[in-house]
Design a protein around this motif. Structure first.
Motif, PDB file in Angstrom:
ATOM      1  N   SER A 102      10.360   4.256 -10.479  1.00 43.87           N
ATOM      2  CA  SER A 102       8.931   4.660 -11.396  1.00 43.87           C
ATOM      3  C   SER A 102       8.128   5.441  -9.943  1.00 43.87           C
ATOM      4  N   TRP A 103       7.634   5.669 -10.406  1.00 44.25           N
ATOM      5  CA  TRP A 103       6.479   6.570  -9.850  1.00 44.25           C
ATOM      6  C   TRP A 103       5.231   4.966  -9.093  1.00 44.25           C
ATOM      7  N   THR A 104       4.858   4.607  -9.882  1.00 44.92           N
ATOM      8  CA  THR A 104       3.727   3.635 -10.015  1.00 44.92           C
ATOM      9  C   THR A 104       3.722   2.492  -9.567  1.00 44.92           C
ATOM     10  N   ASP A 105       5.100   2.125  -8.991  1.00 39.31           N
ATOM     11  CA  ASP A 105       5.469   0.661  -8.820  1.00 39.31           C
ATOM     12  C   ASP A 105       4.887   0.434  -7.034  1.00 39.31           C
ATOM     13  N   PRO A 106       4.285  -0.110  -6.185  1.00 41.84           N
ATOM     14  CA  PRO A 106       4.021  -0.517  -5.085  1.00 41.84           C
ATOM     15  C   PRO A 106       5.559  -0.124  -4.469  1.00 41.84           C
ATOM     16  N   LEU A 107       5.363   0.115  -3.615  1.00 38.05           N
ATOM     17  CA  LEU A 107       7.268   0.239  -2.445  1.00 38.05           C
ATOM     18  C   LEU A 107       7.315  -0.605  -1.899  1.00 38.05           C
ATOM     19  N   ALA A 137      -2.124  -0.169  -2.200  1.00 34.48           N
ATOM     20  CA  ALA A 137      -0.701  -0.079  -3.143  1.00 34.48           C
ATOM     21  C   ALA A 137      -0.153   1.253  -2.555  1.00 34.48           C
ATOM     22  N   TRP A 138       0.536   1.979  -1.905  1.00 38.15           N
ATOM     23  CA  TRP A 138       1.873   2.781  -1.093  1.00 38.15           C
ATOM     24  C   TRP A 138       2.777   2.940  -2.713  1.00 38.15           C
ATOM     25  N   THR A 139       2.371   3.906  -3.307  1.00 40.66           N
ATOM     26  CA  THR A 139       3.503   3.766  -4.565  1.00 40.66           C
ATOM     27  C   THR A 139       4.255   5.307  -3.915  1.00 40.66           C
ATOM     28  N   THR A 150       2.149   8.403  -4.221  1.00 37.90           N
ATOM     29  CA  THR A 150       1.022   8.612  -3.151  1.00 37.90           C
ATOM     30  C   THR A 150       1.900   9.255  -1.717  1.00 37.90           C
TER      31      THR A 150
END
Length: 136
Positions: free
Chosen positions: A37-42, A49-51, A54
């Motif tokens: 997912s591009w929007t889940d936090p790494l 909140a680095w996704t 970003t």
């Protein structure tokens, strides 16, 4: 009559239980496996909140700054100054800054007026960048 109802219930209940097991009711409490997912936090516990999205944007910006810095430091020592259609005398770094700033305004205006998806403003921003490096 009662025997027929009992027989129907005895035949139907196991079929319903099997249908529910096939439909996924058997693993309701188990965690679901998720894909990319591009929007889940790494890093979920990190302060920012680095996704993946970003991270890609920041890597792209810093890579562009590094490439412009290398070009101006090694190949173009005088900095390719020119006066473009906006009447400004700009170098490669100036044009990169104008491109990034204009791209941000393009995306914010698009999100404010149209919303998502943001593929169209991406192409507009790429076109803006080509225009800036070509004519400004």
């Amino acid at each position: 009559m009662l025997g027929r109802l009992t027989l129907t219930v005895a035949l139907v209940l196991p079929l319903q239980a099997m249908a529910q097991a096939k439909a996924g009711w058997g693993n309701v409490g188990e965690p679901e496996e998720k894909g990319f997912s591009w929007t889940d936090p790494l890093w979920p516990d990190f302060w920012m909140a680095w996704t993946p999205a970003t991270l890609v944007v920041f890597i792209g910006i810093f890579s562009a700054i590094a490439v412009i810095g290398l070009l101006e430091g090694v190949k173009y020592r005088d900095g390719i100054e020119r006066k473009g259609v906006l009447g400004l005398t700009t170098t490669l770094g100036d044009r990169l800054f104008i491109t990034l700033l204009g791209s941000v305004y393009i995306f914010l205006a698009w999100l404010g007026i149209m919303g998502q998806p943001i593929w169209i403003p991406l192409f507009i921003a790429i076109g803006w960048g080509i225009f800036v490096f070509w004519k400004v």
